[in-house]
Design an enzyme around this catalytic site. Structure first.
Site, PDB file in Angstrom:
ATOM      1  N   TRP A  23     -33.688  29.035  29.121  1.00  0.00           N
ATOM      2  CA  TRP A  23     -34.748  29.606  29.938  1.00  0.00           C
ATOM      3  C   TRP A  23     -34.487  29.249  31.401  1.00  0.00           C
ATOM      4  CZ3 TRP A  23     -38.465  33.120  29.696  1.00  0.00           C
ATOM      5  CH2 TRP A  23     -39.401  33.155  30.735  1.00  0.00           C
ATOM      6  N   ILE A  24     -34.445  30.254  32.258  1.00  0.00           N
ATOM      7  CA  ILE A  24     -34.226  30.034  33.692  1.00  0.00           C
ATOM      8  C   ILE A  24     -35.506  30.389  34.428  1.00  0.00           C
ATOM      9  CG2 ILE A  24     -32.884  30.705  35.724  1.00  0.00           C
ATOM     10  CD1 ILE A  24     -30.649  31.518  33.689  1.00  0.00           C
TER      11      ILE A  24
ATOM     12  N   ASP B  14     -21.945  45.584  34.724  1.00  0.00           N
ATOM     13  CA  ASP B  14     -23.239  46.272  34.773  1.00  0.00           C
ATOM     14  C   ASP B  14     -24.103  45.592  35.834  1.00  0.00           C
ATOM     15  OD1 ASP B  14     -25.340  47.962  34.216  1.00  0.00           O
ATOM     16  OD2 ASP B  14     -25.894  47.011  32.323  1.00  0.00           O
TER      17      ASP B  14
END
Length: 288
Positions: free
Chosen positions: A94-95, A196
């Site tokens: 989790w950032i 991307d």
């Protein structure tokens, strides 16, 4: 959005942790995405259909690992990838997102440039992956022109013609581009690409550090990544300035952005229809 009991049970068993809560977060059109709160801490998880997108998360895990090995730019740590029934999931670090500024934009530019120094013997990649919801072939070639034509443009053009989003005349015009393409740029050694790199595929954490997410990696012309950054509005000017200080782009790179963006535009034509067809035709017209 709901998460099946099978996925919850599989995750708790493999993590040896209890899931306390799963809060929906933005994760795109393909995946269900959640903030996963567990007795081991918080993680990010996304879930999709294994039947519809076989191997998608394994491909993403592989791409993150390749970028991480360069030690140039941060990517989220992969905690767990699993499949249960028809569901696949990927659990990542989790950032906590912060706010970007000039300094973080400069870091992103410099660090991407350093990543682009990593090269390979051929253009392509050791395995196929995905671009959005589409399978993406990465067969290896000796030139970027050959790779870009055969593995990027031709499959998307054929799909668009089959869907009647493009015409046979459009296909003939692309054939003309293929003949001209080798003379439109100067070949460089293959660069490790994110593949991307639009504005939704990087994060700035609370310490101002950039992270790349959702890669679609291959080895290709680095202008391709730069072009993608400009497709939906562009990154901060400081990003491009820092990139060019670290690894200067070839003369005329700005004029070739429309060329490389033909591929993501064709992907959007096939995903969303005629709303992108005009832009793809305009980009094509600039080179034939």
């Amino acid at each position: 959005m709901t998460v099946s009991a099978g996925v919850i049970s599989d995750i708790e068993g493999k993590l040896n942790a209890h899931i306390k809560n799963m809060s929906p977060v933005s994760g795109g059109d393909i995946n269900q995405a959640y903030r996963l709160q567990t007795t081991l801490g918080n993680f990010f998880i996304k879930i999709n259909s294994f039947h519809k997108f076989p191997g998608m998360f394994k491909s993403e895990e592989r791409g993150l690992a390749i970028i991480r090995k360069t030690n140039t730019i941060a990517v989220p740590e992969v905690v767990l990838q699993g499949d249960t029934g028809d569901e696949s999931y990927l659990i990542l670090q989790w950032i906590e997102a912060g706010h970007g500024d000039v300094i973080s934009s400069q870091k992103l530019g410099r660090q991407l440039a350093l990543m682009h120094y990593y090269t390979a013997a051929q253009f392509g990649f050791e395995a196929d992956n995905y671009m959005g919801s589409f399978h993406q072939s990465n067969n290896q070639h000796n030139s970027w022109a050959q790779f870009f034509i055969e593995e990027r443009l031709q499959p998307m053009v054929k799909m668009a013609v089959d869907k009647r989003e493009l015409t046979q005349t459009d296909m003939y015009r692309f054939d003309e581009l293929y003949k001209r393409l080798p003379d439109l740029f100067t070949e460089e050694p293959p660069a490790l690409l994110h593949g991307d790199l639009w504005g939704g595929n990087y994060l700035i954490d609370t310490n101002g550090n950039p992270y790349l997410i959702d890669p679609s990696v291959s080895y290709g012309n680095r202008e391709f990544d730069i072009a993608m950054t400009m497709l939906f509005g562009g990154f901060d000017h400081a990003f491009y300035e820092a990139y060019n200080q670290e690894f200067p782009l070839q003369s005329g790179w700005q004029q070739r952005l429309q060329l490389w963006n033909l591929y993501p535009l064709l992907v959007h034509v096939n995903l969303f229809g005629s709303m992108y067809t005009r832009q793809a035709r305009e980009n094509l017209s600039a080179f034939i």
